[in-house]
Design a protein around this motif. Sequence first.
Motif, PDB file in Angstrom:
ATOM      1  N   GLY A   1      -3.962  20.934 -13.562  1.00  0.00           N
ATOM      2  CA  GLY A   1      -3.709  19.622 -12.998  1.00  0.00           C
ATOM      3  C   GLY A   1      -3.956  19.583 -11.507  1.00  0.00           C
ATOM      4  N   SER A   2      -4.216  18.385 -10.997  1.00  0.00           N
ATOM      5  CA  SER A   2      -4.562  18.245  -9.582  1.00  0.00           C
ATOM      6  C   SER A   2      -3.443  18.701  -8.658  1.00  0.00           C
ATOM      7  N   GLY A   3      -2.203  18.697  -9.149  1.00  0.00           N
ATOM      8  CA  GLY A   3      -1.098  19.131  -8.310  1.00  0.00           C
ATOM      9  C   GLY A   3      -0.812  20.618  -8.382  1.00  0.00           C
ATOM     10  N   TYR A   4      -1.579  21.347  -9.184  1.00  0.00           N
ATOM     11  CA  TYR A   4      -1.318  22.776  -9.353  1.00  0.00           C
ATOM     12  C   TYR A   4      -2.117  23.585  -8.331  1.00  0.00           C
ATOM     13  N   THR A   5      -1.477  24.569  -7.718  1.00  0.00           N
ATOM     14  CA  THR A   5      -2.132  25.468  -6.768  1.00  0.00           C
ATOM     15  C   THR A   5      -2.361  26.823  -7.434  1.00  0.00           C
ATOM     16  N   THR A   6      -3.615  27.255  -7.495  1.00  0.00           N
ATOM     17  CA  THR A   6      -3.958  28.527  -8.133  1.00  0.00           C
ATOM     18  C   THR A   6      -3.282  29.687  -7.411  1.00  0.00           C
ATOM     19  N   ARG A   7      -2.680  30.583  -8.194  1.00  0.00           N
ATOM     20  CA  ARG A   7      -2.008  31.752  -7.614  1.00  0.00           C
ATOM     21  C   ARG A   7      -3.023  32.730  -7.041  1.00  0.00           C
TER      22      ARG A   7
ATOM     23  N   LEU B   1      13.634  11.336   3.327  1.00  0.00           N
ATOM     24  CA  LEU B   1      14.325  12.222   2.386  1.00  0.00           C
ATOM     25  C   LEU B   1      13.548  12.332   1.083  1.00  0.00           C
ATOM     26  N   GLY B   2      13.033  11.193   0.577  1.00  0.00           N
ATOM     27  CA  GLY B   2      12.245  11.222  -0.650  1.00  0.00           C
ATOM     28  C   GLY B   2      10.968  12.022  -0.496  1.00  0.00           C
ATOM     29  N   ALA B   3      10.314  11.899   0.672  1.00  0.00           N
ATOM     30  CA  ALA B   3       9.079  12.651   0.902  1.00  0.00           C
ATOM     31  C   ALA B   3       9.342  14.154   0.934  1.00  0.00           C
TER      32      ALA B   3
ATOM     33  N   MET C   1       3.516  10.604  -6.637  1.00  0.00           N
ATOM     34  CA  MET C   1       4.596  11.192  -7.434  1.00  0.00           C
ATOM     35  C   MET C   1       4.147  11.511  -8.850  1.00  0.00           C
ATOM     36  N   LEU C   2       3.359  10.647  -9.470  1.00  0.00           N
ATOM     37  CA  LEU C   2       3.018  10.844 -10.880  1.00  0.00           C
ATOM     38  C   LEU C   2       2.253  12.150 -11.100  1.00  0.00           C
ATOM     39  N   PRO C   3       1.196  12.453 -10.326  1.00  0.00           N
ATOM     40  CA  PRO C   3       0.536  13.766 -10.506  1.00  0.00           C
ATOM     41  C   PRO C   3       1.117  14.856  -9.622  1.00  0.00           C
ATOM     42  N   GLU C   4       2.209  14.541  -8.878  1.00  0.00           N
ATOM     43  CA  GLU C   4       2.877  15.499  -7.993  1.00  0.00           C
ATOM     44  C   GLU C   4       1.958  15.968  -6.862  1.00  0.00           C
ATOM     45  N   TRP C   5       1.478  14.982  -6.076  1.00  0.00           N
ATOM     46  CA  TRP C   5       0.713  15.241  -4.851  1.00  0.00           C
ATOM     47  C   TRP C   5       1.624  14.942  -3.663  1.00  0.00           C
ATOM     48  N   PRO C   6       2.346  15.925  -3.152  1.00  0.00           N
ATOM     49  CA  PRO C   6       3.364  15.640  -2.134  1.00  0.00           C
ATOM     50  C   PRO C   6       2.813  15.010  -0.878  1.00  0.00           C
ATOM     51  N   TRP C   7       1.597  15.377  -0.439  1.00  0.00           N
ATOM     52  CA  TRP C   7       1.093  14.810   0.812  1.00  0.00           C
ATOM     53  C   TRP C   7       0.769  13.333   0.658  1.00  0.00           C
ATOM     54  N   LEU C   8       0.398  12.915  -0.544  1.00  0.00           N
ATOM     55  CA  LEU C   8       0.174  11.493  -0.776  1.00  0.00           C
ATOM     56  C   LEU C   8       1.508  10.742  -0.751  1.00  0.00           C
ATOM     57  N   VAL C   9       2.567  11.400  -1.263  1.00  0.00           N
ATOM     58  CA  VAL C   9       3.903  10.804  -1.185  1.00  0.00           C
ATOM     59  C   VAL C   9       4.316  10.641   0.276  1.00  0.00           C
ATOM     60  N   VAL C  10       4.038  11.644   1.101  1.00  0.00           N
ATOM     61  CA  VAL C  10       4.360  11.561   2.528  1.00  0.00           C
ATOM     62  C   VAL C  10       3.625  10.385   3.163  1.00  0.00           C
ATOM     63  N   LEU C  11       2.334  10.231   2.833  1.00  0.00           N
ATOM     64  CA  LEU C  11       1.557   9.128   3.394  1.00  0.00           C
ATOM     65  C   LEU C  11       2.146   7.781   2.970  1.00  0.00           C
ATOM     66  N   GLY C  12       2.544   7.683   1.683  1.00  0.00           N
ATOM     67  CA  GLY C  12       3.168   6.450   1.207  1.00  0.00           C
ATOM     68  C   GLY C  12       4.491   6.185   1.904  1.00  0.00           C
TER      69      GLY C  12
ATOM     70  N   VAL D   1       0.842  -1.204   0.000  1.00  0.00           N
ATOM     71  CA  VAL D   1       0.000   0.000   0.000  1.00  0.00           C
ATOM     72  C   VAL D   1       0.874   1.250   0.000  1.00  0.00           C
ATOM     73  N   GLY D   2       1.953   1.225   0.795  1.00  0.00           N
ATOM     74  CA  GLY D   2       2.857   2.375   0.832  1.00  0.00           C
ATOM     75  C   GLY D   2       3.509   2.648  -0.505  1.00  0.00           C
TER      76      GLY D   2
END
Length: 909
Positions: A616-622, A134-136, A76-87, A67-68
């Motif tokens: 994209g889902s990983g983009y934050t509106t300015r 480190l990867g997260a 990583m693929l859509p660049e969702w850092p918090w999901l990477v942290v959870l993994g 699961v991790g």
Amino acid sequence: MLALVLVVIGHQWVPQARWLMVHMVTLGLITTSIMIWGQHVAEALLKTRLAEETRGRQLARLRLLTVGVMLTIAGMLPEWPWLVVLGALAVSAALLWYAAALGAQIRAALAPRFAATVRTYVAAACLLPVGAVLGAVMAFSPGEPWQGRLLLAHQVVNVLGFVGLTVTGTLLTLWPTVLRTRLPADAAQRASGGLLGMLIAVLLAVAGALTGSTLIGCAALLGYLGSFAAVAITLVRVAVQSARQEHRVPPALFPILSIAAGMGWFVVATTGLLTMWWRSADAQMVSSLVAADVQQLTVPFVAGFLLQVLFGAMSHLLPVTLGGGPRATSAGLAVMSRGAVLRVVAYNLVVALFVLAEAGTAGSGALFSALTLGTAEVSGFGSLSRVILSLLGLAVLLAFVVLMVLAVRENRRHRGAVPVSLKPPTSQPPAPAVEQLAPRLERRALTGALLGLGSVLGATALGGSLDRAQGSLPSSAGAGAGTTTAVSPTGKTTTIAVSMAEMRFVPDLLEVPVGNTLVIELSNDDPHDVHDLVLATGASSGRLQPGASTVLDGGVVTHDLEGWCSIVGHRAMGMTLTVVATGASPGATEGDAAHGNDSGADELARVPADMTAAPGSGYTTRDARLPAPSGTPQRLTLQVTEVAAEIAPGVTLDAMTYDGTVVGPVLRSELGARLTVDLVNNGSMGHSLDLHAGRVAPDPVMRTIPPGERLEYSITTDHAGIWLYHCSTMPMSVHLAAGMIGALVVPPPELATADREYVLVQSEHYLVPAGAAGSDSAMHEGALPVSPAKIAAERPDLTVFNGHATQYVHAPLEARVGERVRLWVLAAGPSRGISFHVVGGVFDTVFKEGAYLLRPEDGSGSGAQALDLAAAQGGFVELVFDEPGTYTAVNHSFVEMERGARALIRVTA
């Protein structure tokens, strides 16, 4: 394994394919295998076989790990850092759980002989969570130099620490078992000291990476190799001991050859890492540069070391673990070793050819020719050759899967059979003696080696023929274009010193007698900027920091060829040189394909983008709101970073940025205030800053600073307006189009109150299409670099507000009926202006370039429909909305609006 095969086959259509393939091997195959077989080996060594009811917990650990891994990949693929942290947390929890379980088994064991190996498993398992953390952190793109430092530390702790320690510790017991011999207790004791030395060296190397210390890093790697050598010497002695013994049943061949070849590649790759790190000693941002160069070691580390050791170990462990009696085990081992020599020789030749082709030196080129028996050269190793050899290597790996299934079937067929040695005597002739078996095995091995070599030579020849037929090779791969004259090397060397400075090579014309070997003593004499030299043959110097130098082996010169600086925009600025082969036959020049990609894609073709799609889902509106006043005096820091940034749905720019965003942060200063900007260059090349709002001599504050340096830039904002700031490093158009722009707002005196204030910065972007010449020069996988050719041709792909084409279409600006809305507008360029208009609105206030053109208190009742601004001009407009609805702010040069210069304003009652 199945998922990895599918990704390898379809990698061209998979985002971040390289990252994905590497982590499917390391996190997926390797980590899962370590947890399974580490548990098995620990129980066997400690003689503490656990009860069946404990298997449920072991399976739970494996499920948590899986699961991790899935969450990490999904993040990583859509660049969702918090999901990477959870993994990363799930992977870390699984490994710590595994380490704790092994520790409990050690404590329960009674005087275990090989406890050192299991303790190594525990220590290695505790290292992976460090690598996962480190990867997260890297998933949040912290910028250089930390991004590179974290990446290098991540690579060291995971590959040399977690995997290297686990594999080496396992081999102390697995290697003698595979060889059907015993490891003396005193030898095991001595070798365990090497494992401790490797662990300490890994920790020191991580410290060297995080602090950017070449001395600490290289000393640690030397210690690591020395400690590994202490273990390796023991393993070699075991192999010699086995070879001298008489074996009634010969050891299974494939596990021996595959594990030995894998460990050989491990030494080669680790030595390569040490060499890269040492060569970066004089460079700035040491860890970042080494981390980028380590990509060259992906093939030897992953394909050469990890996969071969994994498949070799599993080829022994699977049949043994299946059990079923000696006959069943022997049958399974025999199946797993079918075609052993052929498979190992073919696979390792494929890996070696890819590694040598990537190295790009004269020595590697000579070795490449030697391994192919003089039938091929690196210059002829084109795209189709690489594809065909890759398929051959993949076929060898897939053979393991097929043989694994067959081995299980053979095991079942022979389960419970009585071994030949236990059957009563019959009239059948006795089994052949060891001496009779040896010649037969040698003949089989020789045949397999020849077939393996022949398969690689055949694949290389076929690929080279197809490459030449498709015209995808430079003429250096054979005769020169338009000639069939062969050039014989003279054995002589021509050495030329070349300086790089101010976008020029000096000299830029190198005359070399045809057949001579060209050696270029290259120095970067530019005080501020990073440069490199790439020859059309593929030879490259690598990036050189200001003041650095290197020696580039250009190989034997058989024809005229071009060289250039590959830093984005430098070639377009004229940073090229020509090598003239004096005495060459007419027409012996390089082919057009030598100048870039073979695909034939047009560099001037428009990069498509869906202007109706959401970011994209990983983009934050300015946030487009004008920042609040920051007080006077004001001091702030702008950090230069190079990132992959989405600028339209599905379109990612290989960006150069201030503070990590295309269009840097909006700055605000008050009239007459003192503003100090600390510019920090965390990029990989020279950058600078030009604040249009200041009156200051450019030389000290607008100078280009190399990576790792900083400067202080102070101005007094004596004049009102919205001012452009940008990078002034040449070529400026490239740096601006790559995102190095921003706005500084200085409100005029006694500015009337507005209910809402927004800032819109327009910029245009020019991209190299995927597959076109130069598209592979991007620093970030999946991103498109800036196209100097499109800038020169004035053919932008996108014109956007605040760095993204559709962000304010899907997240509109807000206003209410009756509110006064002020819109600050800046045409940042690099080349296009704007005719700013709000559909359905009329401006009653227009302020352009420091002066009011229209004000409500004029009493004229006049209005304005557009604010016209040339590149680098700015101003603001004000309007009041009388009715609720959705209004559109656009560049009324509609071709620009259709490229993305559009924002919605949602007005509510």
